[in-house]
Design a protein around this motif. Structure first.
Motif, PDB file in Angstrom:
ATOM      1  N   ILE A   1       0.874  -1.227   0.130  1.00 31.59           N
ATOM      2  CA  ILE A   1       0.118   0.032  -0.086  1.00 31.59           C
ATOM      3  C   ILE A   1       0.786   1.397  -0.014  1.00 31.59           C
ATOM      4  O   ILE A   1       0.575   2.254  -0.659  1.00 31.59           O
ATOM      5  CB  ILE A   1      -0.830  -0.025   1.138  1.00 31.59           C
ATOM      6  CG1 ILE A   1      -2.046  -1.101   1.117  1.00 31.59           C
ATOM      7  CG2 ILE A   1      -1.774   1.129   1.319  1.00 31.59           C
ATOM      8  CD1 ILE A   1      -2.840  -1.513   2.295  1.00 31.59           C
ATOM      9  N   ASN A   2       1.833   1.002   1.026  1.00 32.48           N
ATOM     10  CA  ASN A   2       2.774   2.505   0.805  1.00 32.48           C
ATOM     11  C   ASN A   2       4.389   1.898   0.715  1.00 32.48           C
ATOM     12  O   ASN A   2       4.815   1.670   1.970  1.00 32.48           O
ATOM     13  CB  ASN A   2       2.569   3.295   1.962  1.00 32.48           C
ATOM     14  CG  ASN A   2       3.438   4.504   1.854  1.00 32.48           C
ATOM     15  OD1 ASN A   2       4.032   4.864   0.977  1.00 32.48           O
ATOM     16  ND2 ASN A   2       3.093   5.445   3.009  1.00 32.48           N
ATOM     17  N   ALA A   3       4.767   1.791  -0.419  1.00 30.64           N
ATOM     18  CA  ALA A   3       6.377   1.271  -0.712  1.00 30.64           C
ATOM     19  C   ALA A   3       7.140   2.555  -0.573  1.00 30.64           C
ATOM     20  O   ALA A   3       8.414   2.267  -0.816  1.00 30.64           O
ATOM     21  CB  ALA A   3       6.112   0.538  -1.826  1.00 30.64           C
ATOM     22  N   GLY A   4       6.735   3.628  -0.174  1.00 25.59           N
ATOM     23  CA  GLY A   4       7.603   4.956  -0.114  1.00 25.59           C
ATOM     24  C   GLY A   4       8.686   4.701   0.394  1.00 25.59           C
ATOM     25  O   GLY A   4       9.772   4.797  -0.120  1.00 25.59           O
TER      26      GLY A   4
ATOM     27  N   VAL B   1      11.183   2.025  -1.340  1.00 26.91           N
ATOM     28  CA  VAL B   1      11.462   2.666  -2.794  1.00 26.91           C
ATOM     29  C   VAL B   1      12.620   3.561  -2.281  1.00 26.91           C
ATOM     30  O   VAL B   1      13.712   3.817  -3.096  1.00 26.91           O
ATOM     31  CB  VAL B   1      10.444   3.099  -3.357  1.00 26.91           C
ATOM     32  CG1 VAL B   1      11.028   3.882  -4.748  1.00 26.91           C
ATOM     33  CG2 VAL B   1       9.569   1.888  -3.591  1.00 26.91           C
TER      34      VAL B   1
END
Lengths: 513, 157, 494
Positions: free
Chosen positions: A487-490, A493
């Motif tokens: 959902i939130n790979a920020g 990454v």
């Protein structure tokens, strides 16, 4: 950074050394500890401290950039230097965190699978293995890498062989691993020898500077690079050097498989990145040739063939083992693009795959613990008999396929985008074809587990028998992590992006395309 | 001809290396494979030792003017020479009246590698002993056959 | 007043919360179904509330954060999505009513699991309807596949397993193999996957590239069931009828064709899509699908299988409209989504009602049953006439617009496919109702018994009557719907 100022100064200055020394010493101490409980407690405490150290280091790296620690006070390049930077900090954290997560699981699992007398020694071997892996990643000295590589490998052979009380084929698997692992390590050390011949130094940073000065060096350095790639290729199970992996993963004790699957190949992959991109770099033609042609082809072939082999396995652990080889192919594919986005994708998948495969093996281990099963056919009705375990397996399995909202999707999306940007439209096709093969081999297991009724023993249907809570917690941590990243790979990454920028400095972007 | 003889030891190393690898892959006996592995590793030890040789260099032992071994390490100027055949560099070192030593570092490294090799061999032999106890054989063909039956009987659990 | 952002979030949260609560209240069926109803009404209210904003020219937007680098996770509601959300949410209410009657009437097992996954599927449909870019749409698309998989295999017997396997394999396979590369290709070439009126591709993109991408989209959107990726749809008919009704007549297939229209109008833009040579090829594929699926439907004796092939045929109308890419054809395709949804759900509910009351599944067993169940067969007749396109029923408008669109785009010959299909529709749908009303019953005693006891099954009979009425009413509301949809086309296109 505020958190850093709260931490004790000794942790900040000596955390790097503690990371390796502590498990190494504790591992040696295990030889005289008779009681399993005490051994487990010490191991757990040590790995917890290691994880805190790794976390501190990661924070420090974000704050200050590259950290260097002079072992014994000797100045580099003569002394051994330990280095933590954006490339190694996440891997350190990954290894130590996975060790802690697995250790929760260890106490019931090891009790079930290892002979009582050997349990303390088992934890000792585990600590040494962890120390070796952490050492491989943290050291800035090329020969020291070899030493830690062998420290971790030798203890791994022992750990794999410990599976013999559960499955006697573990002995043979350990022996095969020993032969191939030693050949790999020896190839690696030959490569280091050639590099030393060329540059006259063993310090990685120094080596890199001298090689730059020599403009890539003579044939000696080229041969050295080839030896290093092949040696590490064996360690990280690059197709077709993967022969040791299925046996070792399938017959080792569950706990060992989980730890190996999520960390050992990752540490070797880290070394490949370190050697190929920072010691050597893309301004040397031979590096570009080997990576963008040789490694690319092997990665693609591995992704497809290993996935196909996975489809035809009858043992779930072998399915997952072959899948690991295919996933290594994904990581190598991203690396072989030689672009920032490709390396970012590689690094993201390196982290994600550790969580995914760890979660899958944790679930399979719990199934063996309760029902003594590892074959696909025996998974009948597990959705009813072990619903929580099977749900965790399903989430991680979907993540392996690359279903949206899971970590696997993030890494495959990144990788496919990188491939397209690189101009390799066909690689997008291969990535997705391999994903479909993953759909088949994971789907096959899920189908048996969900659509078939539980087996009957003496006419009575097997009752619900959920894994103990202490086994469920770690597998759900990883399953939830997989969804969180989906959902939130920020954050993953970003970390990967920082590592990739370190590997390909600005002036090197576009080299070798 | 001199080239050939100056790299004579490397020729031997390559032969030993290939021999070792061949035995590892060709032999079907667990002990013989370990022997092959040892030969292979030993060739690497020789390789490292050859690396350290600097043409015209003395053994790297510190002596003072009276020919006695020095014990005070800090006071003595250690000159390390990289393992290169760069004659000019060696001559320039002579100008500062340093003694030319062979490079001791590879020797030290290889001590570590020997220890690693011994450990590997020990584990390998220990595994072989256990395999002999469980399977009653150290021939791979026999073990493969037993494992095959084991798989068929589904006794994997 | 609830702000547009919160309303968009509620669009996803209401069904998800309903799913969670039904899971918790599994032991108490009445409470469980009450939750489903409250949620479905609340959802419809939110959708209507949002339509108010959209009609006023606003585009409610909700940014959920970036995931995986420059891929963004965001929701934007535009007219097409609003219409789709409205269909799905309104039919969810009627279908829940029908589900309750069907599940209790047939004593199905695992009812809680059923309600739970339906609610998740609805959440996924809402996500698809409100997706702000292709990647968000792709994610919800896959969630929809996964959440409906357990529903297809609900019965758990060998046939259900086979259906589930084919369903999962084709839908997941095509989306991974074709749709994802198309999404990534769009992202790389256009630099964005946001939906924009008039398309996102920079001028000068080669027609070969757009042809390849259009091909990947057309077959990657497996849910649109364009031949030859349609086999999942007939195989999914092993599911309980409420699933077939809501999901395989409305939510899943409509999600597919909705995506198709959205891609053509808001990613390619009608003019680029029309200029792309591949669109001609694909419009022929769609026309062939229309006729061939109708022919196959003709040969089915199982009522649900016949309806399934009819769905394949009707979905190809929408694809045809999208691929013709003339403004009238696109509006026709969009109207077809609305009208077919109401018509087909009526037919499926009738089939379910017949099964629940009489346990008959084949058309040859229906002789004379219309006399015992006049309401059900009456609803079936109205639904069938709407599908055929007979005025004054909703289904007539999309056919008209599609024909105009075919003329506009210079492919008048494709009108023949539409006419042939309508004739075939008459041949395979009308006899079902005709048999019920006109033929003498095979065994009058049994039918008399059915007449006596059908009062117990009123909850499976009322919903199809309501949807049939809806299909009729919609005939008069096509004008407002078209006006509402106009903004998805570039200015002055129509």
């Amino acid at each position: 950074m505020d958190i850093l100022s709260l931490l004790p100064p000794w942790l900040l200055t000596h955390g790097v050394a503690l990371l390796v020394v502590l498990p190494l010493l504790a591992g040696a101490a295990m030889a005289v500890i008779p009681r399993e409980r005490i051994a487990w407690t010490i191991t757990f405490m040590v790995m917890l401290i290691c994880m805190l150290c790794a976390l501190t280091l990661a924070l420090q790296v974000i704050d200050q950039g590259r950290l260097s620690y002079k072992m014994g006070g000797w100045e580099p390049p003569y002394g051994i230097e330990y280095v933590v930077d954006a490339l190694s900090a996440p891997v350190l954290l990954l290894i130590s965190a996975m060790a802690v997560i697995c250790l929760f699981y260890a106490s019931p699992s090891v009790k079930a699978e290892v002979e009582p007398k050997k349990r303390a020694a088992f934890y000792g071997a585990f600590l040494i293995c962890a120390a070796g892996l952490l050492g491989m990643v943290v050291t800035g000295d090329a020969f020291n890498v070899f030493v830690f590589l062998e420290v971790s490998s030798i203890s791994t052979y022992v750990l794999v062989a410990m599976g013999h009380s559960r499955d006697r084929r573990a002995l043979r698997a350990a022996y095969d691993y020993l032969i191939l692992g030693s050949i790999g390590a020896t190839f690696f050390v030959i490569g280091i020898g050639f590099l030393y011949m060329e540059t006259g130094t063993l310090n990685m940073a120094d080596m890199s500077n001298i090689l730059d000065g020599l403009d890539g060096g003579s044939r000696v350095a080229q041969v050295g690079f080839a030896f290093i790639v092949i040696g590490l290729g064996l360690k990280l199970a690059m197709f077709p050097l993967h022969m040791w992996l299925p046996g070792a993963y399938a017959h080792a004790p569950s706990f060992v498989t989980i730890f190996l699957a999520s960390t050992a190949t990752k540490a070797a992959l880290y070394l490949l990145l370190r050697f190929a991109f920072t010691i050597f770099d893309l301004s040397f033609d031979y590096v570009v040739t080997i990576l963008s042609q040789f490694v690319l082809v092997l990665a693609v072939v591995g992704m497809v063939f290993a996935s196909i082999q996975a489809i035809f396995q009858t043992d779930v652990r072998r399915v997952l083992a072959f899948s690991s080889i295919a996933q290594v192919g994904y990581i190598l594919l991203g690396l072989s693009f030689l672009t920032l986005s490709g390396l970012t994708a590689s690094y993201v998948h390196l982290i994600n795959h550790a969580f995914i495969k760890g979660g899958l093996f944790l679930a399979v281990g719990a199934m063996w613990y309760r029902f003594g099963i590892t074959r696909v056919a025996d998974f009948r009705g597990l959705s009813k008999t072990m619903p929580w375990t099977m749900s965790a397996f399903t989430i991680s399995g979907l993540s392996l396929i690359g279903v949206p909202l899971t970590a696997g999707f993030v890494s495959k999306l990144q990788l496919a985008t990188a491939a397209w940007e690189r101009g390799y439209g066909w690689a997008v096709g291969v990535i997705l074809f391999s994903s479909i093969l993953a759909l088949v081999y994971i789907g096959r297991i899920l189908r048996v587990a969900y659509f078939e009724t539980p087996p009957q023993i003496n006419g009575v249907e097997v009752l619900k028998n959920e894994a103990p809570l202490i086994m469920l917690i770690p597998m759900w941590i990883l399953a939830i992590l997989s969804i969180v990243i989906g959902i939130n790979a920020g954050w993953v990454v970003d970390a990967a992006g920082r590592a990739a920028e370190l590997l390909i400095p600005t002036q090197m972007i576009g080299r070798g395309l | 001809m001199t080239d050939l003889f100056s790299s004579f030891n490397y020729g031997v190393i390559i032969i030993l290396m290939m021999l070792g690898l061949y035995v590892v892959f060709a032999a079907r006996n667990l002990i013989k494979r370990l022997v092959g592995l040892s030969v292979f590793q030993t060739s690497v030890f020789l390789f490292y030792i050859s690396l350290g040789k600097v043409s015209g260099g003395q053994p790297p032992i510190l002596v003072d003017s009276r020919g006695l071994e020095k014990t005070d390490h800090a006071a003595s100027p250690i000159v390390q020479v990289a393992a290169s055949d760069d004659i000019a560099a060696i001559h320039s070192l002579h100008h500062v009246e340093a003694v030319l030593y062979s490079n001791p570092l590879p020797h030290v490294l290889i001590l570590t590698a020997i220890v690693v090799g011994v450990a590997t061999l020990a584990i390998g032999l220990a595994l072989t002993v256990r395999i002999r106890e469980v399977y009653g054989s150290i021939e791979e063909d026999v073990i493969d056959r037993l494992d095959y039956q084991y798989n068929l009987e589904g006794a994997g659990e | 007043m609830v702000s547009p952002e919160i309303s968009l979030a509620l669009l996803l949260l209401i069904p998800l919360a309903a799913s969670g609560l039904t899971g918790l209240c599994g032991q108490r069926p009445n409470l469980r179904e009450a939750i489903t109803f409250i949620a479905s009404f609340a959802l419809l209210a939110i959708v209507i509330h949002l339509i108010g904003f959209v009609a006023a020219g606003q585009r409610p937007e909700l940014y959920l954060g970036s995931f995986a680098g420059d891929f963004e996770f965001k929701l934007i509601l535009e007219p097409l999505g609003a219409v789709f959300a409205a269909i799905a949410s309104s039919l969810w209410i009627l279908n829940s009513l029908f589900t309750m009657g069907y599940m209790r009437g047939n004593n199905e097992k695992n009812q809680t699991r059923f309600f739970l996954f339906v609610a998740i599927a609805i959440a996924a449909v809402m996500g698809i309807a409100a997706s702000g870019n292709l990647i968000t749409l792709f994610i919800f698309y896959e969630v929809l596949t996964l959440s409906t998989l357990p529903l297809v295999a609900h019965k758990g017997d060998a046939k259900a397993r086979k259906g589930g396997t084919i369903y999962g394999l084709i839908l997941m396979g095509t989306s991974l193999a074709f749709l994802l590369p198309a999404v990534i290709g769009t992202h790389v070439i256009a630099g964005t996957t946001d939906f924009q009126v008039g398309g996102v591709f920079p001028s000068g993109t080669s027609l070969l590239t757009t042809s390849i991408l259009l091909f990947l989209f057309a077959f990657g959107i497996g849910k649109a069931a364009l031949m030859p990726v349609h086999p999942w749809l007939p195989n999914a008919m092993v599911a309980p009828t409420p699933v077939s009704a809501l999901l395989h007549a409305v939510a899943v297939v409509k999600a597919g064709v909705f995506t198709m229209i959205k891609v053509v109008t808001l990613i390619f833009g009608p003019s680029l899509a029309a200029a792309t040579p591949m669109s001609t090829v694909l419009s022929w594929v769609a026309a062939i699908s229309i006729v061939v699926a109708s022919l196959i439907a003709l040969r089915q004796d199982n009522l649900k299988a016949r309806l399934a092939y009819s769905t394949v045929s009707q979905l190809a109308y929408v694809t045809l409209g999208a691929m013709l890419a003339a403004p009238a054809a696109i509006i026709g395709g969009a109207l077809q989504i609305v009208m077919h949804a109401w018509g087909k759900i009526t037919l499926f509910m009738c089939a379910g009602a017949i099964y629940t009351v009489t346990h008959r599944t084949n058309i040859s067993q229906l002789d004379g049953l219309g006399r015992s169940m006049p309401w059900v067969f009456g609803a079936f007749l109205i639904g069938a006439l709407s599908i055929i396109g007979a005025p004054p029923l909703g289904g007539s408008w999309p056919k008209y617009f599609l024909m105009v669109g075919a003329l506009d785009s210079g492919k008048a010959i494709l009108i023949a496919a539409l006419i042939v299909s309508s004739i075939l529709n008459v041949i395979y749908l009308i006899p079902v109702a005709a048999r019920g009303f006109l033929k003498p019953p095979a065994d009058p005693d049994i039918d008399a018994k059915i007449t006596a006891q059908k009062g117990a099954y009123k909850w499976v009979i009322i919903p199809p009557v309501l949807t049939a009425f809806g299909a009729f009413i919609l005939f008069f509301f096509s004008g407002p719907i078209i006006d509402f949809l106009m903004p998805i086309l570039p200015d002055g296109a129509f």
